[in-house]
Design a protein around this motif. Structure first.
Motif, PDB file in Angstrom:
ATOM      1  N   ALA A  48       0.668  -1.382  -0.005  1.00  0.00           N
ATOM      2  CA  ALA A  48       0.034  -0.087   0.130  1.00  0.00           C
ATOM      3  C   ALA A  48       0.952   1.265  -0.011  1.00  0.00           C
ATOM      4  CB  ALA A  48      -0.921  -0.004   1.263  1.00  0.00           C
ATOM      5  N   ILE A  49       1.895   1.142   0.736  1.00  0.00           N
ATOM      6  CA  ILE A  49       2.765   2.640   0.952  1.00  0.00           C
ATOM      7  C   ILE A  49       3.460   2.622  -0.591  1.00  0.00           C
ATOM      8  CG2 ILE A  49       5.134   3.177   1.576  1.00  0.00           C
ATOM      9  CD1 ILE A  49       4.241   1.944   4.332  1.00  0.00           C
ATOM     10  N   LEU A  50       3.858   1.740  -1.288  1.00  0.00           N
ATOM     11  CA  LEU A  50       4.612   1.750  -2.524  1.00  0.00           C
ATOM     12  C   LEU A  50       3.613   2.379  -3.605  1.00  0.00           C
ATOM     13  CD1 LEU A  50       6.905  -1.304  -2.484  1.00  0.00           C
ATOM     14  CD2 LEU A  50       7.695   0.792  -2.193  1.00  0.00           C
ATOM     15  N   GLU A  51       2.388   1.753  -3.420  1.00  0.00           N
ATOM     16  CA  GLU A  51       1.328   2.124  -4.437  1.00  0.00           C
ATOM     17  C   GLU A  51       0.907   3.357  -4.297  1.00  0.00           C
ATOM     18  OE1 GLU A  51      -1.387   1.462  -7.652  1.00  0.00           O
ATOM     19  OE2 GLU A  51       0.455   0.543  -6.976  1.00  0.00           O
ATOM     20  N   ASN A  52       0.935   3.991  -2.900  1.00  0.00           N
ATOM     21  CA  ASN A  52       0.463   5.329  -2.808  1.00  0.00           C
ATOM     22  C   ASN A  52       1.568   6.161  -3.304  1.00  0.00           C
ATOM     23  OD1 ASN A  52      -2.102   5.849  -1.309  1.00  0.00           O
ATOM     24  ND2 ASN A  52      -1.460   4.531   0.086  1.00  0.00           N
ATOM     25  N   GLU A  53       2.816   5.978  -2.998  1.00  0.00           N
ATOM     26  CA  GLU A  53       3.768   6.556  -3.770  1.00  0.00           C
ATOM     27  C   GLU A  53       3.920   6.820  -5.248  1.00  0.00           C
ATOM     28  OE1 GLU A  53       7.343   8.929  -3.761  1.00  0.00           O
ATOM     29  OE2 GLU A  53       5.840   8.374  -2.023  1.00  0.00           O
ATOM     30  N   ARG A  54       3.460   5.537  -5.856  1.00  0.00           N
ATOM     31  CA  ARG A  54       3.379   5.744  -7.273  1.00  0.00           C
ATOM     32  C   ARG A  54       2.252   6.604  -7.547  1.00  0.00           C
ATOM     33  NH1 ARG A  54       0.182   3.876 -11.019  1.00  0.00           N
ATOM     34  NH2 ARG A  54      -0.930   2.757  -9.550  1.00  0.00           N
ATOM     35  N   VAL A  55       1.092   6.668  -7.094  1.00  0.00           N
ATOM     36  CA  VAL A  55       0.014   7.565  -7.444  1.00  0.00           C
ATOM     37  C   VAL A  55       0.313   8.968  -7.334  1.00  0.00           C
ATOM     38  CG1 VAL A  55      -2.342   8.255  -6.632  1.00  0.00           C
ATOM     39  CG2 VAL A  55      -1.774   5.601  -7.067  1.00  0.00           C
ATOM     40  N   GLN A  56       1.158   9.133  -5.930  1.00  0.00           N
ATOM     41  CA  GLN A  56       1.340  10.482  -5.824  1.00  0.00           C
ATOM     42  C   GLN A  56       2.503  11.170  -6.972  1.00  0.00           C
ATOM     43  OE1 GLN A  56      -0.553  12.146  -3.795  1.00  0.00           O
ATOM     44  NE2 GLN A  56       0.384  12.036  -1.634  1.00  0.00           N
ATOM     45  N   GLN A  57       3.471  10.345  -7.396  1.00  0.00           N
ATOM     46  CA  GLN A  57       4.390  10.577  -8.519  1.00  0.00           C
ATOM     47  C   GLN A  57       3.523  10.942  -9.555  1.00  0.00           C
ATOM     48  OE1 GLN A  57       7.460  11.452  -8.210  1.00  0.00           O
ATOM     49  NE2 GLN A  57       7.139  11.081  -5.929  1.00  0.00           N
ATOM     50  N   GLU A  58       2.701  10.057 -10.026  1.00  0.00           N
ATOM     51  CA  GLU A  58       1.815  10.325 -11.342  1.00  0.00           C
ATOM     52  C   GLU A  58       1.127  11.459 -11.041  1.00  0.00           C
ATOM     53  OE1 GLU A  58      -0.592   7.005 -12.038  1.00  0.00           O
ATOM     54  OE2 GLU A  58       0.976   5.671 -12.652  1.00  0.00           O
ATOM     55  N   ARG A  59       0.403  11.684  -9.979  1.00  0.00           N
ATOM     56  CA  ARG A  59      -0.474  13.042  -9.783  1.00  0.00           C
ATOM     57  C   ARG A  59       0.296  14.290  -9.722  1.00  0.00           C
ATOM     58  NH1 ARG A  59      -2.003  16.098  -5.265  1.00  0.00           N
ATOM     59  NH2 ARG A  59      -0.522  14.981  -3.976  1.00  0.00           N
ATOM     60  N   MET A  60       1.407  14.288  -9.282  1.00  0.00           N
ATOM     61  CA  MET A  60       2.508  15.274  -9.274  1.00  0.00           C
ATOM     62  C   MET A  60       3.301  15.583 -10.548  1.00  0.00           C
ATOM     63  SD  MET A  60       1.771  16.611  -6.490  1.00  0.00           S
ATOM     64  CE  MET A  60       2.893  18.119  -6.380  1.00  0.00           C
ATOM     65  N   ASN A  61       3.257  14.714 -11.309  1.00  0.00           N
ATOM     66  CA  ASN A  61       3.994  14.683 -12.853  1.00  0.00           C
ATOM     67  C   ASN A  61       3.090  14.010 -13.699  1.00  0.00           C
ATOM     68  OD1 ASN A  61       6.831  15.628 -11.760  1.00  0.00           O
ATOM     69  ND2 ASN A  61       6.367  13.753 -10.455  1.00  0.00           N
ATOM     70  N   PRO A  62       1.938  14.689 -13.841  1.00  0.00           N
ATOM     71  CA  PRO A  62       1.070  14.338 -15.020  1.00  0.00           C
ATOM     72  C   PRO A  62       1.627  14.508 -16.400  1.00  0.00           C
ATOM     73  CG  PRO A  62       0.432  16.261 -14.204  1.00  0.00           C
ATOM     74  CD  PRO A  62       1.397  15.937 -13.392  1.00  0.00           C
ATOM     75  N   TRP A  63       2.622  15.054 -16.716  1.00  0.00           N
ATOM     76  CA  TRP A  63       3.188  15.177 -18.023  1.00  0.00           C
ATOM     77  C   TRP A  63       3.853  14.147 -18.571  1.00  0.00           C
ATOM     78  CZ3 TRP A  63       8.319  14.468 -18.239  1.00  0.00           C
ATOM     79  CH2 TRP A  63       9.158  14.548 -16.926  1.00  0.00           C
ATOM     80  N   LYS A  64       4.181  13.270 -17.868  1.00  0.00           N
ATOM     81  CA  LYS A  64       4.846  11.836 -17.850  1.00  0.00           C
ATOM     82  C   LYS A  64       3.883  11.131 -18.586  1.00  0.00           C
ATOM     83  CE  LYS A  64       8.236  11.802 -14.115  1.00  0.00           C
ATOM     84  NZ  LYS A  64       8.862  10.908 -12.968  1.00  0.00           N
ATOM     85  N   GLN A  65       2.579  11.377 -18.833  1.00  0.00           N
ATOM     86  CA  GLN A  65       1.693  10.509 -19.589  1.00  0.00           C
ATOM     87  C   GLN A  65       1.968  10.912 -21.179  1.00  0.00           C
ATOM     88  OE1 GLN A  65      -2.376  10.615 -17.811  1.00  0.00           O
ATOM     89  NE2 GLN A  65      -1.692  12.144 -16.556  1.00  0.00           N
ATOM     90  N   ILE A  66       2.609  11.927 -21.140  1.00  0.00           N
ATOM     91  CA  ILE A  66       2.746  12.400 -22.793  1.00  0.00           C
ATOM     92  C   ILE A  66       3.510  11.367 -23.438  1.00  0.00           C
ATOM     93  CG2 ILE A  66       3.691  14.034 -24.359  1.00  0.00           C
ATOM     94  CD1 ILE A  66       3.156  16.118 -22.018  1.00  0.00           C
ATOM     95  N   ASP A  67       3.276  11.027 -24.549  1.00  0.00           N
ATOM     96  CA  ASP A  67       4.061   9.968 -25.522  1.00  0.00           C
ATOM     97  C   ASP A  67       5.617  10.636 -25.794  1.00  0.00           C
ATOM     98  OD1 ASP A  67       4.904   8.078 -27.163  1.00  0.00           O
ATOM     99  OD2 ASP A  67       3.518   8.279 -28.741  1.00  0.00           O
ATOM    100  N   MET A  68       6.461  10.154 -24.976  1.00  0.00           N
ATOM    101  CA  MET A  68       7.617  11.097 -25.325  1.00  0.00           C
ATOM    102  C   MET A  68       8.141  10.625 -26.643  1.00  0.00           C
ATOM    103  SD  MET A  68       8.179  13.042 -22.793  1.00  0.00           S
ATOM    104  CE  MET A  68       7.265  13.342 -21.539  1.00  0.00           C
ATOM    105  N   SER A  69       7.715   9.564 -27.326  1.00  0.00           N
ATOM    106  CA  SER A  69       8.279   9.039 -28.517  1.00  0.00           C
ATOM    107  C   SER A  69       7.542   9.743 -29.760  1.00  0.00           C
ATOM    108  CB  SER A  69       7.933   7.543 -28.861  1.00  0.00           C
ATOM    109  OG  SER A  69       6.681   7.207 -28.789  1.00  0.00           O
ATOM    110  N   ALA A  70       6.718  10.664 -29.417  1.00  0.00           N
ATOM    111  CA  ALA A  70       6.015  11.821 -30.470  1.00  0.00           C
ATOM    112  C   ALA A  70       7.032  12.338 -31.260  1.00  0.00           C
ATOM    113  CB  ALA A  70       4.948  12.406 -29.917  1.00  0.00           C
ATOM    114  N   LYS A  71       6.830  12.184 -32.571  1.00  0.00           N
ATOM    115  CA  LYS A  71       7.990  12.801 -33.363  1.00  0.00           C
ATOM    116  C   LYS A  71       7.280  14.544 -33.553  1.00  0.00           C
ATOM    117  CE  LYS A  71      10.762   9.609 -33.473  1.00  0.00           C
ATOM    118  NZ  LYS A  71      12.054   9.646 -32.811  1.00  0.00           N
ATOM    119  N   GLY A  72       8.231  15.410 -33.917  1.00  0.00           N
ATOM    120  CA  GLY A  72       7.669  16.752 -34.429  1.00  0.00           C
ATOM    121  C   GLY A  72       8.632  17.814 -33.488  1.00  0.00           C
ATOM    122  N   LYS A  73       8.025  18.934 -33.958  1.00  0.00           N
ATOM    123  CA  LYS A  73       8.928  20.271 -33.234  1.00  0.00           C
ATOM    124  C   LYS A  73       7.874  21.324 -33.618  1.00  0.00           C
ATOM    125  CE  LYS A  73      13.638  19.029 -34.316  1.00  0.00           C
ATOM    126  NZ  LYS A  73      14.922  19.267 -34.885  1.00  0.00           N
TER     127      LYS A  73
END
Length: 693
Positions: A118-143
């Motif tokens: 539960a502790i590890l899962e809560n930490e994972r959820v917190q990290q996702e919540r505080m860094n939602p930009w990590k959901q962006i597809d980092m392999s997306a091409k373009g500028k």
């Protein structure tokens, strides 16, 4: 007996054992089994040492009962002295609060697997919540490339370009105000050179709100380039008024009226959504921009007003919505980034107006920005409440009030309004004048009243003038001059000394933090403001856990490349200002403004000389006049100096019939310039005229 001979050592050992026995183990720290540890690092050894210490203290009778009652309180434990321990020894007190045999019960320090999970899962959820930009597809091409052409390194003149490989659009086309050295210049508009260079990619102009520093230059752009304009009804209505003035009525066909919370396709690479935002004008919006490589948010000008006049609060739900999806980059208003706390609500100004209207005995003359419809509405509302007729004076004020009334943003019955020529038909305490000129503009209505040049309004000592605005940077001298003129006229002036007579329309630090936390972007680019403003905003972003390596400070003309992995400056393009004379809506070229500046600070020298082509000498004395260089009483002396210089020049020069007068004029200009620089340390405009005879 031997034990009593060295009580200090015994007390130290006892005190150490006592501290070890009372230390609570951390249940979240893994037990470490270190063989031979003498410092109590092993949990089992700690427990064993504590039990042995308890037994020994029970046998010796040296237990401090006061410390026993307040176990865990360090301050109380430290108060135990040698005298207390001796008294306890004599009284034979022992430890009876630790269970059977005085032993302290063991604490289970093991962590169940379910708890760890539960502790590890809560930490994972917190990290996702505080860094939602990590959901962006980092392999997306373009500028993407973002290029501010105005609004950075200055207040006002906001214009920027966002472009992909295939498409581009313009964000706002604003004007700015000149400084006091730009003589005869009324407004400044951006240099559109870069827009001409990429005109085939530009799909639209996107307008965030209707302030002059965001729409004031649109007519000048449309005289050169035309694109569809997307904006809210009020913003496009204000632009339409400008098109009428410039004879561009036919270009209203480019207007595209938007609905908030609805994405609009701009080319093939962009979708833009307008999100309602509170500011010092009605219908201000922020932008949510969907791109092939991720979402981008542009706040435009904003503050977070929880009690706006029209009841429409900032659409923070949409900021949170896009923030939860992941935002690649945030552009945010930096104007008030030095101000701690929160910017006050527009509604507090109405309470100040209540007090000022109560105190006013004669006419009330209120001046503010003509676009601040809510401020104007609050003044009109108080005027009606106190039985005053409303007289609106000033072209931009009349036009803007008529526009917002026509669109239904302000509901005031026509019977409360009168024309300027009707003011004298009513008693002074029955009049409210709403006018332009809060920035001290020379041709504005309030300035003309202050100089007794207005046709209908002559100031009286019983008048109260309310200036509900702050000076735009660069206008401080003009505003100060206006205040002096009003006070000399004998009126009562209400300005900064009155609490809450004006509130800003821009966010302070805590509101900036709110947007940063709602959006949680990967990259951050502070916009709108001088360099010190964007630098302060960057510090605020770092305090909100934005990586300082993901923040760039820009200036006008800097082109920033954005990908999913980095942002960087790639080049600098041409960005500048063009000077406009508002009397005829024509451009004043830069060299004309430069000459005006030089005339105002360095002066001018005119030289007319006739030269004989036969003798190569002057036919008669040259005519020398100067302005702004030497006082009138030294004109003859200065003319004699110039005559001597010309004689020396002609003595070393060969003047022939075929000589070019322009070449001689340039030579004379150079000789005279060197002399004036050496003697006066000035660079005046020198205009020699040569006649060959």
């Amino acid at each position: 007996m031997e034990k009593n001979q060295n009580p200090s050592n015994e007390n130290k050992q006892s005190n150490s054992n006592s501290r070890n026995s009372r230390r609570r183990p951390n249940p979240f720290r893994n037990n470490r089994n270190t063989e031979g540890s003498q410092n109590g690092r092993s949990g089992q050894e700690k427990s064993g040492q504590a039990q042995q210490g308890d037994k020994k203290r029970n046998e010796d009778g040296r237990r401090n009962t006061h410390s026993d009652r307040s176990r865990g309180d360090n301050s109380n434990r430290n108060r135990s002295t040698d005298a207390n321990r001796n008294r306890n020894q004599k009284s034979g007190r022992n430890n009876s609060g630790r269970g059977r045999g005085g032993r302290r019960p063991k604490i289970d320090t093991t962590i169940p697997p379910e708890m760890k999970e539960a502790i590890l899962e809560n930490e994972r959820v917190q990290q996702e919540r505080m860094n939602p930009w990590k959901q962006i597809d980092m392999s997306a091409k373009g500028k993407l490339r973002f290029t501010p052409l105005g609004g950075l390194g200055e207040i006002g003149g906001n214009i920027a370009v966002l472009e992909s490989e295939k498409d581009a659009f313009i964000i706002d086309v604003g004007m700015s105000f000149p400084d006091e050295t730009m003589h005869g210049v009324d407004i400044l508009v951006p240099d559109f050179s870069y827009l001409h260079a990429i005109k085939d990619k530009i799909r639209a102009i996107v307008i965030t709100h209707a302030h002059e520093d965001h729409i004031g230059a649109v007519p000048y752009l449309f005289k050169e380039l035309k694109f569809p304009i997307y904006g809210t009804p009020l913003a496009l209505a204000m632009i339409g008024n400008k098109f009428d003035e410039h004879g561009l009525q036919a270009d209203k066909k480019y207007f595209r009226y938007v609905v908030k919370r609805k994405p609009y396709e701009i080319g093939t690479d962009f979708k833009v959504e307008w999100m309602h935002m509170t500011h010092s004008i009605i219908d201000a919006c922020s932008l949510a921009i969907q791109t092939p490589i991720g979402n981008i948010i542009h706040t435009a000008d904003f503050k977070i007003d929880h009690t706006p006049i029209d009841g429409y609060t900032a659409d923070l739900h949409r900021f949170a919505h896009y923030g939860a999806q992941g935002v690649l980059c945030l552009f945010s208003d930096s104007t008030n980034s030095h101000n701690p706390g929160y910017t006050k609500s527009e509604s507090v100004v109405g309470k100040t107006f209540d007090n000022l209207f109560e105190m006013a005995k004669g006419r009330v003359i209120m001046s503010t920005f003509s676009s601040n419809a809510h401020r104007i509405f609050q003044a009109i509302e108080r005027g009606v409440k106190h039985g005053r007729k409303i007289c609106v004076i000033g072209r931009s004020m009349e036009r803007n009030i008529e526009t917002v009334r026509r669109l239904g943003y302000i509901d005031v019955d026509e019977k409360h309004f009168i024309e300027a020529h009707e003011v004298n038909k009513y008693k002074d305490n029955e009049i409210l004048v709403v006018t332009t000129g809060s920035q001290g503009e020379t041709m504005a209505a309030l300035s003309r009243m202050a100089t007794d040049e207005h046709r209908h309004i002559k100031l009286k000592p019983t008048d109260t003038v309310i200036i509900s605005a702050s000076a735009i940077p660069g206008n401080e001298a003009s505003v100060s001059k206006l205040l002096n003129l009003l006070l000399k006229a004998g009126v009562t002036v209400r300005y900064k000394e009155c609490s809450d007579i004006h509130v800003s329309g821009h966010a302070s630090q805590e509101e900036q933090k709110l947007i940063l936390r709602l959006v949680q972007p990967k990259f951050f680019l502070p916009v709108h403001g001088e360099y010190n403003h964007i630098a302060a905003h960057a510090r605020t972003a770092v305090s909100c856990d934005i990586d300082e390596r993901n923040i760039l400070l820009m200036s006008d003309g800097d082109q920033i490349e954005i990908t999913t992995k980095y942002i960087k400056k790639v080049k600098t393009i041409r960005a500048g200002k063009r000077y406009i004379d508002n009397q005829n809506n024509q451009e004043i070229f830069a060299d004309v403004v430069d000459d005006r500046q030089k005339l105002s600070t360095e002066g001018i020298v005119n030289i007319v000389v006739r030269i004989s082509t036969q003798s190569g000498q002057m036919v008669d004395k040259p005519v020398v006049t100067s302005h702004g260089l030497v006082p009138d009483r030294e004109d003859k002396k200065f003319a004699a100096e110039i005559e001597k210089l010309l004689e020396q020049y002609l003595a070393t020069s060969k003047i022939e019939k075929s000589a070019n007068p322009k070449v001689i004029e340039d030579d004379i200009r150079g000789v005279v310039r060197k002399h004036i620089l050496k003697r006066f340390k000035k660079y005046p405009i020198i205009l020699p005229v040569v006649f060959l005879v």
